[in-house]
Design a protein around this motif. Structure first.
Motif, PDB file in Angstrom:
ATOM      1  N   LYS A 249      10.484  64.545 -15.362  1.00  0.00           N
ATOM      2  CA  LYS A 249      10.867  63.166 -15.720  1.00  0.00           C
ATOM      3  C   LYS A 249      12.094  62.740 -14.957  1.00  0.00           C
ATOM      4  N   PRO A 250      12.149  61.457 -14.547  1.00  0.00           N
ATOM      5  CA  PRO A 250      13.360  60.975 -13.852  1.00  0.00           C
ATOM      6  C   PRO A 250      14.561  61.116 -14.744  1.00  0.00           C
ATOM      7  N   GLN A 251      15.675  61.562 -14.212  1.00  0.00           N
ATOM      8  CA  GLN A 251      16.903  61.763 -14.981  1.00  0.00           C
ATOM      9  C   GLN A 251      17.920  60.680 -14.659  1.00  0.00           C
ATOM     10  N   GLY A 252      17.446  59.482 -14.469  1.00  0.00           N
ATOM     11  CA  GLY A 252      18.365  58.386 -14.148  1.00  0.00           C
ATOM     12  C   GLY A 252      18.468  58.222 -12.679  1.00  0.00           C
ATOM     13  N   PHE A 253      19.004  57.076 -12.326  1.00  0.00           N
ATOM     14  CA  PHE A 253      19.131  56.765 -10.915  1.00  0.00           C
ATOM     15  C   PHE A 253      20.033  57.798 -10.263  1.00  0.00           C
ATOM     16  N   GLY A 254      19.585  58.268  -9.144  1.00  0.00           N
ATOM     17  CA  GLY A 254      20.364  59.322  -8.480  1.00  0.00           C
ATOM     18  C   GLY A 254      20.229  60.639  -9.197  1.00  0.00           C
ATOM     19  N   GLY A 255      19.003  61.013  -9.590  1.00  0.00           N
ATOM     20  CA  GLY A 255      18.774  62.262 -10.303  1.00  0.00           C
ATOM     21  C   GLY A 255      19.469  63.408  -9.636  1.00  0.00           C
ATOM     22  N   GLY A 256      19.939  64.340 -10.427  1.00  0.00           N
ATOM     23  CA  GLY A 256      20.786  65.396  -9.909  1.00  0.00           C
ATOM     24  C   GLY A 256      20.072  66.282  -8.922  1.00  0.00           C
ATOM     25  N   PHE A 257      20.860  66.738  -8.009  1.00  0.00           N
ATOM     26  CA  PHE A 257      20.345  67.705  -7.042  1.00  0.00           C
ATOM     27  C   PHE A 257      20.114  68.998  -7.796  1.00  0.00           C
ATOM     28  N   GLY A 258      18.910  69.376  -7.974  1.00  0.00           N
ATOM     29  CA  GLY A 258      18.578  70.569  -8.738  1.00  0.00           C
ATOM     30  C   GLY A 258      18.225  70.263 -10.162  1.00  0.00           C
ATOM     31  N   GLY A 259      18.107  68.893 -10.647  1.00  0.00           N
ATOM     32  CA  GLY A 259      17.658  68.519 -11.981  1.00  0.00           C
ATOM     33  C   GLY A 259      18.789  68.049 -12.862  1.00  0.00           C
ATOM     34  N   GLY A 260      18.433  67.156 -13.919  1.00  0.00           N
ATOM     35  CA  GLY A 260      19.402  66.622 -14.880  1.00  0.00           C
ATOM     36  C   GLY A 260      19.921  65.257 -14.495  1.00  0.00           C
ATOM     37  N   THR A 261      20.193  64.465 -15.553  1.00  0.00           N
ATOM     38  CA  THR A 261      20.722  63.105 -15.342  1.00  0.00           C
ATOM     39  C   THR A 261      22.210  63.172 -15.068  1.00  0.00           C
ATOM     40  N   VAL A 262      22.610  62.444 -14.056  1.00  0.00           N
ATOM     41  CA  VAL A 262      24.043  62.391 -13.719  1.00  0.00           C
ATOM     42  C   VAL A 262      24.729  61.430 -14.675  1.00  0.00           C
ATOM     43  N   VAL A 263      25.737  61.906 -15.372  1.00  0.00           N
ATOM     44  CA  VAL A 263      26.486  61.073 -16.323  1.00  0.00           C
ATOM     45  C   VAL A 263      27.973  61.248 -16.082  1.00  0.00           C
ATOM     46  N   SER A 264      28.757  60.300 -16.664  1.00  0.00           N
ATOM     47  CA  SER A 264      30.219  60.429 -16.692  1.00  0.00           C
ATOM     48  C   SER A 264      30.627  60.801 -18.105  1.00  0.00           C
ATOM     49  N   ALA A 265      31.586  61.677 -18.244  1.00  0.00           N
ATOM     50  CA  ALA A 265      32.027  62.133 -19.560  1.00  0.00           C
ATOM     51  C   ALA A 265      33.523  62.325 -19.561  1.00  0.00           C
ATOM     52  N   VAL A 266      34.119  62.148 -20.727  1.00  0.00           N
ATOM     53  CA  VAL A 266      35.559  62.372 -20.912  1.00  0.00           C
ATOM     54  C   VAL A 266      35.741  63.182 -22.171  1.00  0.00           C
ATOM     55  N   PRO A 267      36.808  63.943 -22.249  1.00  0.00           N
ATOM     56  CA  PRO A 267      37.043  64.722 -23.466  1.00  0.00           C
ATOM     57  C   PRO A 267      37.579  63.848 -24.595  1.00  0.00           C
ATOM     58  N   VAL A 268      37.245  64.225 -25.810  1.00  0.00           N
ATOM     59  CA  VAL A 268      37.822  63.543 -26.979  1.00  0.00           C
ATOM     60  C   VAL A 268      39.299  63.902 -27.043  1.00  0.00           C
ATOM     61  N   LYS A 269      40.155  62.875 -27.130  1.00  0.00           N
ATOM     62  CA  LYS A 269      41.596  63.128 -27.133  1.00  0.00           C
ATOM     63  C   LYS A 269      42.184  62.752 -28.492  1.00  0.00           C
TER      64      LYS A 269
ATOM     65  N   ALA B 100      36.500  58.862 -36.897  1.00  0.00           N
ATOM     66  CA  ALA B 100      37.005  59.539 -38.088  1.00  0.00           C
ATOM     67  C   ALA B 100      36.207  60.801 -38.401  1.00  0.00           C
ATOM     68  N   GLU B 101      34.921  60.795 -38.087  1.00  0.00           N
ATOM     69  CA  GLU B 101      34.078  61.966 -38.334  1.00  0.00           C
ATOM     70  C   GLU B 101      33.027  62.059 -37.235  1.00  0.00           C
ATOM     71  N   GLY B 102      32.624  63.306 -36.873  1.00  0.00           N
ATOM     72  CA  GLY B 102      31.511  63.491 -35.959  1.00  0.00           C
ATOM     73  C   GLY B 102      31.849  64.242 -34.706  1.00  0.00           C
ATOM     74  N   VAL B 103      33.087  64.269 -34.249  1.00  0.00           N
ATOM     75  CA  VAL B 103      33.469  64.980 -33.040  1.00  0.00           C
ATOM     76  C   VAL B 103      34.780  65.692 -33.290  1.00  0.00           C
ATOM     77  N   ALA B 104      35.092  66.601 -32.360  1.00  0.00           N
ATOM     78  CA  ALA B 104      36.349  67.338 -32.425  1.00  0.00           C
ATOM     79  C   ALA B 104      37.112  67.106 -31.137  1.00  0.00           C
ATOM     80  N   VAL B 105      38.429  67.297 -31.226  1.00  0.00           N
ATOM     81  CA  VAL B 105      39.258  67.088 -30.059  1.00  0.00           C
ATOM     82  C   VAL B 105      38.866  68.080 -28.959  1.00  0.00           C
ATOM     83  N   GLY B 106      38.792  67.608 -27.734  1.00  0.00           N
ATOM     84  CA  GLY B 106      38.437  68.437 -26.588  1.00  0.00           C
ATOM     85  C   GLY B 106      36.979  68.378 -26.211  1.00  0.00           C
TER      86      GLY B 106
END
Length: 587
Positions: free
Chosen positions: A43-63, A517-523
């Protein structure tokens, strides 16, 4: 021409397809474009599918950091207290002791009016009080002792006359009545004789007697003048002896002048007023004689029933007069006198207050904003003289009904004014008015600076930012990390090359960040871009590594916004997520 244009278009499409195949890994991308069946692995993993598989995304840590919810409004700075001074009395301005911009203290004298007329009114009112006090004292004291004694004597006389009337006249009464008739007859004879002399004119003997009297008085005058000359000419005599001698000469000169005047009157004949006086004397003497004769006649014939009734009425009248003298005033008279005194005292109090009001003082500490009066001007009770404003300032902002519940008294706030664009002034929500406008349904909120600052002035336009909620140690994620799944806010958490969809409970929302308030942890890393087509458990590849380029660091987001609208842009600009870069295939 058509064949040539179609050929060129065909060649262009072929070239574009070749380029896409080269960039996306060959046959797999072409198979997808041609609609071939695909498995989840293919299945396509988004525009610019990853080299070797997986959707390319941007992520940041919970601070973990500080976040605040801010509402931004604007208004005009104005004094907390402002009053226009209007005099309570009419008069001419004598002094104006302050100017615009002057700082004044409560009770300080600002304006003085002329007081001469008001002082005279106070003295007049004081005199009115004195008169009312005397009146009340007189009413409370009753009659004087001499008035009561006179009334008692009149009653005793009336009772004695009644007793005599009842018993009848005595010999002494008859003799006294006869003597009164004889005296009245003699008086009438003299009056008639004097009248006859005036009408007949003077005789030669009368003129001779007056001339002799004049000569005698002139001789006395000459002798008095001679004695004076001897007394005043003797230097050994004290000055007062000369003064006494001069006085005797002056008195004798008056006597000579009177004698000469009498002689002139006789020679000129009687005047009309002299005749009238003599005739009145004759008439009065006849009336007295008739009264005496009637009294004698009554005594001779004895007292009648009518005489007794008259005497009894006289006794009753005398008794009433004595009772009135003893208690001349009723309780109502006393109350009336007291009311008159109270009225006079009230008038005095009003006059004194008007005198005090001629001096206009500051009602509170403040500054003079306007000056309308000048010395010499006549002002009335409708004429403003000064406008005073307090040094403390405030801003009244209008809050819509939907947001008024977010604001409470004591909430922190900041102010910014165009005159000092780089400065920020701490403020606080002082009060929320209890009633809103019935038409707009807006509520007025008063915001005041925390401390007095000379840079802030009444009339300045100011932007107010009210912090409705804030938390110092909150878990923060970018606003772009939130996705809506089944009507609930959620985030995609990246772990081990896959994403997990987690529902979260949202707290404070800022311009670019939200509190979780609930659902994720720092980092933990959450997807901020490229997750629109993701599903729980999808394989992803984070562009640029574990931390997105330009991501916000803990403690930097959620600052108080610097303007615009409720919940506007955050002051501390969080870092923007780095854009996903498509890796180039190896040759």
């Amino acid at each position: 021409m058509r064949v040539r244009r179609g050929a060129w278009l065909s060649l262009g499409l072929v070239a574009i397809l070749s380029l896409l195949i080269a960039l996306t890994g060959g046959c797999q991308f072409v198979g997808n474009l041609t609609g071939g069946a695909s498995s989840p692995a293919a299945k396509p993993q988004g525009f610019g599918g990853g080299f070797g598989g997986g959707t390319v995304v941007s992520a940041v840590p919970v601070k973990q950091g500080k976040i605040a919810s801010v509402l931004t409004y604007s208004g005009t700075l104005q004094p907390v207290a402002q009053v226009t001074m209007i005099p309570r009395v009419t008069g001419r301005v004598e002094k104006v002791l302050v100017d615009v911009g002057a700082e004044v203290k409560k009770g300080a004298v600002l304006v003085e009016l002329e007081k001469a007329t008001l002082q005279a009114q106070v003295r007049q009112a004081e005199a009115g009080v004195a008169v009312a006090e005397i009146r009340l004292a007189s009413v409370q004291a009753g009659s004087r002792e001499e008035d009561i004694s006179s009334a008692e004597a009149a009653l005793a006389s009336a009772r004695a006359r009644l007793e005599l009337t009842r018993k009848g006249p005595t010999a002494a009464d008859l003799q006294a009545a006869q003597s009164a008739v004889t005296a009245a007859e003699a008086t009438l004879q003299r009056a008639e004789s004097d009248l006859a002399k005036l009408k007949g004119g003077p005789t030669a003997e009368d003129l001779r007697q007056l001339e002799l009297e004049i000569e005698r008085q002139r001789t006395n005058l000459w002798q008095t003048q001679s004695d004076r000359d001897g007394t005043c000419g003797n230097t050994k005599n004290p000055p007062y002896m000369c003064q006494i001698a001069n006085a005797k000469v002056a008195a004798q000169e008056v006597v000579v002048a009177q004698a000469e005047n009498n002689l002139a009157k006789l020679r000129n004949g009687p005047r009309a007023e002299d005749l009238a006086t003599a005739e009145r004397s004759v008439t009065s003497a006849r009336a007295q004689l008739e009264s005496a004769q009637v009294r004698l006649s009554q005594l001779r014939r004895g007292s009648t029933a009518e005489d007794i009734q008259i005497a009894e009425a006289a006794v009753r009248q005398a008794e009433n007069q004595l009772a009135l003298r003893r208690t001349p005033y009723t309780s109502r008279d006393v109350e009336s006198a007291r009311a008159g005194l109270a009225q006079a005292q009230a008038a005095l109090e009003v006059a004194r207050l008007q005198l005090v009001e001629a001096t206009i003082v500051a009602p509170f500490d403040g500054v003079v904003l306007q000056k309308q009066a000048v010395p010499g001007a006549v002002i009335t009770q409708q004429s403003p003289v000064l406008t005073i404003g307090s040094r403390d300032l405030e801003i009244l902002v209008s809050i819509d009904e939907a947001r008024v519940a977010q604001i409470e008294s004591g909430h922190p706030a900041t102010m910014k004014v165009p005159a000092y664009p780089e400065a920020s002034f701490d403020a606080v929500v002082d009060k929320i008015f209890p009633a809103g406008d019935t038409k707009s349904h807006n509520f007025t909120v008063r915001v005041t600076p925390k401390r007095q600052d000379d840079r802030l002035r009444a009339g300045m336009f100011a932007e107010v930012q009210i912090v409705t909620r804030q938390r110092d140690q909150a878990l923060l994620v970018p606003k772009d990390a939130l996705v809506e799944r089944d009507g609930k806010p959620s985030v995609f958490v990246v772990a081990d090359g896959r994403v997990a969809l987690r529902p979260v409970r949202i707290g404070i929302r800022a311009a670019n960040e939200v509190e979780v308030a609930e659902g994720v942890a720092v980092g933990e890393s959450v997807v901020t871009a490229g997750g629109s087509g993701l599903r729980d458990g999808d394989t992803v590849r984070v562009a640029g590594g574990a931390s997105p380029a330009g991501g916000a660091q803990p403690g930097q987001g959620g600052q108080i916004p610097q303007g615009g609208r409720p919940g506007g842009d955050a002051g501390g600009a969080p870092g923007k997520p780095g854009s996903a870069q498509t890796p180039q295939p190896k040759p």
